[in-house]
Design an enzyme around this catalytic site. Structure first.
Site, short mmCIF file in Angstrom:
data_model
loop_
_atom_site.label_atom_id
_atom_site.label_comp_id
_atom_site.label_asym_id
_atom_site.label_seq_id
_atom_site.Cartn_x
_atom_site.Cartn_y
_atom_site.Cartn_z
N PHE A 130 0.82 -1.22 0.00
CA PHE A 130 0.00 0.00 0.00
C PHE A 130 0.85 1.26 0.00
O PHE A 130 0.41 2.30 0.50
CB PHE A 130 -0.97 0.01 1.19
N LYS B 21 -11.76 -8.80 -14.05
CA LYS B 21 -11.86 -9.48 -12.75
C LYS B 21 -10.90 -8.83 -11.73
O LYS B 21 -11.29 -8.47 -10.63
CB LYS B 21 -11.51 -10.95 -12.93
N GLY C 122 0.10 -6.76 -5.17
CA GLY C 122 -1.26 -7.26 -5.01
C GLY C 122 -2.21 -6.94 -6.14
O GLY C 122 -3.20 -7.64 -6.35
N GLN D 49 -9.43 -4.89 -7.41
CA GLN D 49 -8.72 -3.69 -7.01
C GLN D 49 -9.69 -2.68 -6.41
O GLN D 49 -9.42 -2.07 -5.38
CB GLN D 49 -8.09 -3.02 -8.24
N ARG E 90 -8.90 2.28 -20.38
CA ARG E 90 -9.15 0.89 -20.74
C ARG E 90 -8.95 0.00 -19.52
O ARG E 90 -8.04 0.21 -18.73
CB ARG E 90 -8.14 0.54 -21.81
N GLY F 65 -5.50 1.49 -9.13
CA GLY F 65 -5.17 1.05 -7.77
C GLY F 65 -5.56 2.04 -6.71
O GLY F 65 -5.88 1.67 -5.59
N GLU F 66 -5.50 3.31 -7.03
CA GLU F 66 -5.67 4.31 -5.97
C GLU F 66 -6.99 5.06 -6.03
O GLU F 66 -7.57 5.37 -5.00
CB GLU F 66 -4.47 5.24 -6.00
#
Ligand SMILES: Cc1cc2nc3c(=O)[nH]c(=O)nc-3n(C[C@H](O)[C@H](O)[C@H](O)COP(=O)(O)OP(=O)(O)OC[C@H]3O[C@@H](n4cnc5c(N)ncnc54)[C@H](O)[C@@H]3O)c2cc1C
Ligand code: SF4
Lengths: 332, 704
Positions: free
Chosen positions: B236, B598, B463, B603, B593, B670-671
């Site tokens: 993280f 999945k 991850g 995420q 995109r 991710g964020e």
């Protein structure tokens, strides 16, 4: 971990002869059962016994129900007791308290005896980076009094310690008039659960009344408290796997729409599992009117002392009592 | 040719390895003749130390006790990687008798076994000469970061007068406590020297940066440091920097003359690998009666260490998320006796959005206007802070899609107006944004005659599924079945990748993988004169290798590039007990995109759950008297558990084709998935209870 000798006695009498002292924080010889608490304390140097006496395999792990009531062997795991059919049916308060404790992994490993004698979660007790903790180092002071004390007790506190007793199980048991059976080199005795733990007073390092060598062999719960309407309510910051911010164990007998007799105990707020006779008396004969419940619950605040961050518990615990009584009353 | 793989739902290629325990994490590598290290850490926040190591040296199994008195002087040549603070100098370990924060390493013990090392560390006797320490942010005067003041205080229009004149105003302070990353895997480093060459098995989000930092610290050539980090058990952001424990492991190995393993304990994870800084923000919004924003004043300050000026993008979204002619942002820092904070998932953006999007909700309430409508009325046509067009911006579509899926039109605006039994129900929403980051990256593709391919880049996968998505991009580009492509990452011997942070891995490494595969494929086809790759690989009988580098062009000069989203939340609050449970989250994202639907969904769900933690429970409880973290363990530091995850977490990716951002057309996910969740929950709690809590986390005591 401080270097230590691990003793693995063959039977209980051999174990007792080591003179381990349970329930105090300055003993050179200690017991270990499931180890879920003890190992953490050893790893963090909070406890530094020279000798550790393992109780694994030598204590009763049976769960029996009979005319006298319920008997839980000290080595029975939290998971086994929580899932036991007779417990679920006749003493659901115990099962609920356990299922609201820790996680499945911990419950699979942790024992009844260890649960009752687990140490406080007070962060100052558990972090040797703090010098001041009377419970860990008698006479050193109490870092929690003016520190981060949102987790701490408002009942049964002293100027030397305000640590909460963390067990949920003990709260349910104390409400149900349970006792513990103790065995020592001098023989067996039975102690009401409400007398097992001591108030901190000026000796917070002494947590229980066990004599040197004594172990808990079983917990007994009288048949008179079987089949009561009950509820274990646990308030916490997340939905599961957390110690109580406040918890309330309630078991009631009703007479139509009235409460005949109530048993009420609190967790998360007391230096030991905290039974509330005043509240119980006020609830006897009451109906389920919110205002009436509220008035009875207000008696729980008698003798409370907040230290700032934990002041909210005084209000929250009253609300928890009201809710737990309501839910218990609504059960068939 | 196989069917296109990009955009498909593909299960993790490393999933089996992970669930069967076959994936090897940093602490698990078997290195012969390994010794073990333990760190002695300061229990003072500021002062000088004196150390007595006699007993530790005599303890069983001890090989070396290293302190400032006997440690080799380390070169500490200048080096600043992207994740390092721009101003200041990193902590030097064991070089002098000063301590300036709790938990600072002050001695290192190397012993034959871990138990012996830990025990000897415990008998190192330290005496402290304490000096006054700044451990309470309230006692520190915040200052603008050094240098480039124009970056930290930015003004457009006349924010002060516009605010004063605005008909509707909101002006509030929002506080976020320190949060720790708390990944499951503890940090670990194994260090092994051979002459002047060093191999590090490390938990890292950027192997090349570790090599460069350690080379600079020890004054050796970067090429002499090899860093291996194939799997990361969550980070993280805590693994972006190269922290002092890596230096300690290498130092211990040098002194002991043997490979050394250093594994941090859970408690140590709160004292040396960064955290999301405690922030105090004041957000003032002024608007006209019709909801047009007239002024935004947003200032914030955050804790940083005394030796480095850590800053994060706390206020940047404020300058372009909503349209407003008069904007003032000011970001300050409070230097304290703490270790340097670092980036934690959606650093800055998540914190800033909590204040901005809560204030927007307060404004909507003041205006008696639906919060979605308020945002629609302030939807900008271009980035007003940079005066550039957005490369793409799908906010409207996100509001629409998420609101529809959520059933927002059923909401009754009045607080406490929705109930379910005893519970007060609240619906809240917030906007989200996160920059599109794209950085130079390299990758290599190797085609083998047996019809398989090996593709590699020194990226990381903490991850989000890099292993899988890169395999997918490679297989898609090569036109090979996914089983025939093997992707490798996490080793400085592989082509350089950028930092695995800032949501840039898919954009950067993905584009490089695509380019390398295209190159290899074209070459194979050309050499064999075939138009089928499998045929060509067989026919050529040779290994064909191609390396490609991708570099951003001038697109940042022409466009403002961000992902946008909208988060809608339903909470149930117990009106008596103050417990809040999140029941539903619907998030819609315009993030370019989507490579693997999945994993992308995972995420986003992870981000939503992280946001629940931020809103309701996460809090490193710092003792203000001395700076120690009182809940430095996972029993008392609450992160969401399964029971906290709402039964409904709906993720919508709105269709977005953005040709400008990067060759793959991805913006990173991710964020952004964390941004907006905490304010949406806080807004929902207001809607449920009528109580506005401006201090996270929103625990039961704040709702009594
Ligand atoms: C992450 C986590 C979360 C938890 N959450 C909760 C929670 O929500 N609620 C809750 O109630 N508990 C919780 N616990 C505590 C857990 O229930 C206790 O750790 C456990 O019950 C201890 O049992 P044990 O057998 O492992 O005891 P041990 O760790 O082996 O021993 C604990 C203590 O009891 C003594 N002892 C053990 N058995 C005997 C005996 N028969 N006679 C005399 N002395 C004995 C030992 O000497 C020691 O001092 C949690 C624990 C963890 C690790
Ligand atoms: S409350 Fe008790 S256990 Fe906690 S620091 Fe004070 S003395 Fe120690």
């Amino acid at each position: 971990m401080h270097p230590l000798v691990l003793e693995r006695p063959r039977d209980l009498s051999a174990a007792l002869s080591f003179g381990a002292q349970a329930g105090r924080n300055d003993a050179p010889v200690e017991y270990i059962a499931g180890g879920t608490d003890m190992v953490q304390l050893l790893q963090e140097y909070v406890r530094r016994p020279d000798r550790l006496v393992s109780l694994a395999g030598i204590l009763d792990d049976g769960i029996e129900i009979g005319p006298q009531g319920l008997r839980l062997g000290a080595a029975a795991t939290m998971a086994e007791v929580a899932a036991h059919q007779a417990v679920v049916e006749q003493f659901p308060l115990i099962s609920q308290a356990l299922l609201n404790s820790a996680s499945p992994q911990v419950r699979n490993q942790a024992t009844m005896g260890g649960n009752l004698l687990q140490r406080t979660r007070c962060p100052y007790f558990r972090d040797i980076g703090y010098e001041a903790c009377n419970k860990r180092a008698p006479g050193s002071g109490c870092a929690a009094l003016d520190g981060e004390n949102r987790w701490h007790a408002v009942l049964g506190t002293s100027d030397d310690c305000i640590a909460v007793h963390p067990s949920d199980l003990a709260v349910a048991l104390v409400a149900l008039d349970a006792s513990v059976e103790l065995r020592g080199t001098g023989g067996d005795r039975s102690v009401p659960l409400s007398d097992l733990h001591r108030l901190p007073r000026d000796t917070p390092h002494l947590e229980a009344v066990l004599e040197p060598g004594e172990v808990i062999t079983a917990i007994t719960v009288p048949a008179t408290t079987a089949g009561l309407r009950s509820h274990y309510l646990k308030v916490r910051d997340r939905a599961s796997f957390e110690f109580a911010v406040v918890s309330a164990a309630v078991a009631i007998e009703t007479d139509g729409a009235r409460i005949r007799q109530a048993r009420v105990a609190l967790g998360g707020v007391g230096t030991k599992p905290w039974r509330l006779p005043n509240v119980e008396t006020a609830l006897a004969g009451a109906d389920f009117e919110p205002a009436v419940l509220r008035q009875a619950a207000a008696l729980a605040a008698e003798g409370t002392r907040g230290r700032g961050h934990n002041d909210f518990k005084i209000e929250l615990m009253q609300r928890a009592i009201v809710r737990a009584v309501e839910i218990a009353g609504a059960r068939r | 040719m196989t069917a296109a793989l990009i955009g498909k739902s593909v299960s993790r290629v490393d999933g089996r390895l992970k669930v069967t325990g076959a994936a090897t994490y940093a602490a698990e590598f078997e290195v012969p003749n390994l010794a073990h290290a333990a760190v002695v850490r300061s229990i003072a926040a500021n002062g000088r130390i004196a150390i007595d190591t006699a007993e530790a040296e005599r303890a069983p199994g001890v090989i070396a006790v290293v302190t400032h008195r006997n440690a080799p002087r380390l070169a500490y040549q200048p080096h600043k990687g992207l994740p390092d603070a721009a101003v200041g100098e990193r902590l030097h370990v064991l070089q002098d008798d000063r301590v300036n924060h709790q938990g600072q390493p002050i001695a290192l013990v190397v012993a034959e076994t871990l138990e012996q090392a830990v025990h000897a560390a415990e008998v190192v006797r330290v005496t402290y000469r304490n000096e006054a320490a700044a451990t309470d942010i309230k006692s520190v005067d915040p200052v603008l970061p050094t240098g480039k003041p124009a970056e930290w205080e930015i003004r457009r229009g006349e924010p002060d007068s516009a605010f004063e004149q605005a008909e509707f105003r909101v002006d509030q302070t929002y506080v976020i406590p320190r949060e720790n990353h708390n990944p499951i895997e503890m940090f670990a480093t194994i260090a092994a020297w051979e002459g002047n060459s060093l191999t590090l098995w490390d938990k890292s989000q950027w192997v090349h940066n570790v090599a460069e930092e350690i080379a600079a610290v020890f004054g050796i050539a970067t090429d002499n440091v090899r860093v291996i980090s194939p799997f990361v058990g969550g980070a993280f952001g805590s693994g972006l920097r190269c922290w002092p424990h890596v230096t300690l492991a290498a130092l211990g190995a040098r002194v002991a003359g043997r490979p050394v393993k250093l594994l941090l304990s859970r408690r140590e994870m709160y004292y040396g690998v960064g955290y999301r800084p405690h922030t105090v923000q004041r957000a003032a919004l002024g608007a006209s009666r019709d909801g047009q924003l007239q002024a935004i004043r947003h200032e914030g300050h955050q804790e940083t260490s005394t030796y480095e000026e850590f800053t994060e993008a706390l206020l940047s979204a404020t300058r372009f998320l909503h349209s407003c002619p008069n904007v003032h942002t000011r970001h300050r820092i409070a230097p304290m006796n703490v270790h340097t904070p670092t980036y934690m998932r959606a650093p800055g953006e998540a914190s800033g959005a909590y204040a901005l999007e809560s204030a927007m909700d307060e404004l909507a309430v003041a205006l008696n206007m639906d919060p979605v409508e308020l945002r629609l009325r302030n939807e900008p046509d271009r980035d007003e802070s940079k005066d550039l067009p957005f490369s793409s911006r799908s906010t409207r579509e996100c509001y629409r899609a998420a609101a529809e899926r959520f059933g927002w039109s059923q909401r009754t605006a009045e607080p406490r107006s929705m109930r379910d039994g005893r519970s007060l129900i609240g619906w809240g929403m917030a906007s989200a944004t996160y920059p599109m980051n794209y950085a130079p990256a390299s990758a290599m593709a190797r085609l083998l005659p047996d019809g398989t391919a090996e593709v590699m880049s020194a990226a990381s996968d903490m991850g989000p599924g890099t292993w899988t998505s890169m395999t997918q991009v490679a297989a898609d580009t090569l036109g090979l079945p996914i089983e025939r492509v093997k992707f490798t990452l996490g080793d400085t011997r592989l082509p350089r990748a950028p930092i695995h942070g800032g949501s840039m891995t898919m954009a950067s490494v993905g584009s490089a993988v695509q380019a390398a595969c295209r190159k290899a494929r074209d070459e194979a086809l050309a050499r064999a004169g075939a138009n089928n790759l499998e045929e060509a690989m067989k026919r050529s009988g040779q290994i064909i290798e191609a390396t490609a580098d991708v570099t951003p062009g001038d697109e940042t000069k022409r466009f403002s590039m961000h992902a946008f989203g909208a988060v809608f939340v339903e909470v149930a609050v117990d009106p008596d007990l103050g417990e809040t449970r999140v029941r539903r989250i619907v998030g819609a994202y315009g993030a370019g995109r989507v490579v693997n639907s999945k994993i992308a969904r995972s995420q986003c769900i992870g981000g939503m759950i992280g946001g629940i933690g931020m809103a309701l429970m996460e809090h490193s409880v710092v003792d203000l008297r001395n700076g120690r973290v009182t809940n430095a363990n996972l029993a008392e530091y609450a992160v969401p558990v399964h029971a906290d995850a709402p039964p409904v977490m709906d993720v919508i990716f709105v269709d977005e084709h953005d040709p400008h951002v990067n060759p793959l057309g991805v913006k990173g996910l991710g964020e952004i998935a964390l941004v907006g969740v905490a304010p949406a929950i806080a807004n929902a709690i207001f809607h449920a209870t009528g109580k506005r809590v401006r201090q996270l986390p929103i625990t039961p005591d704040k709702l009594l």
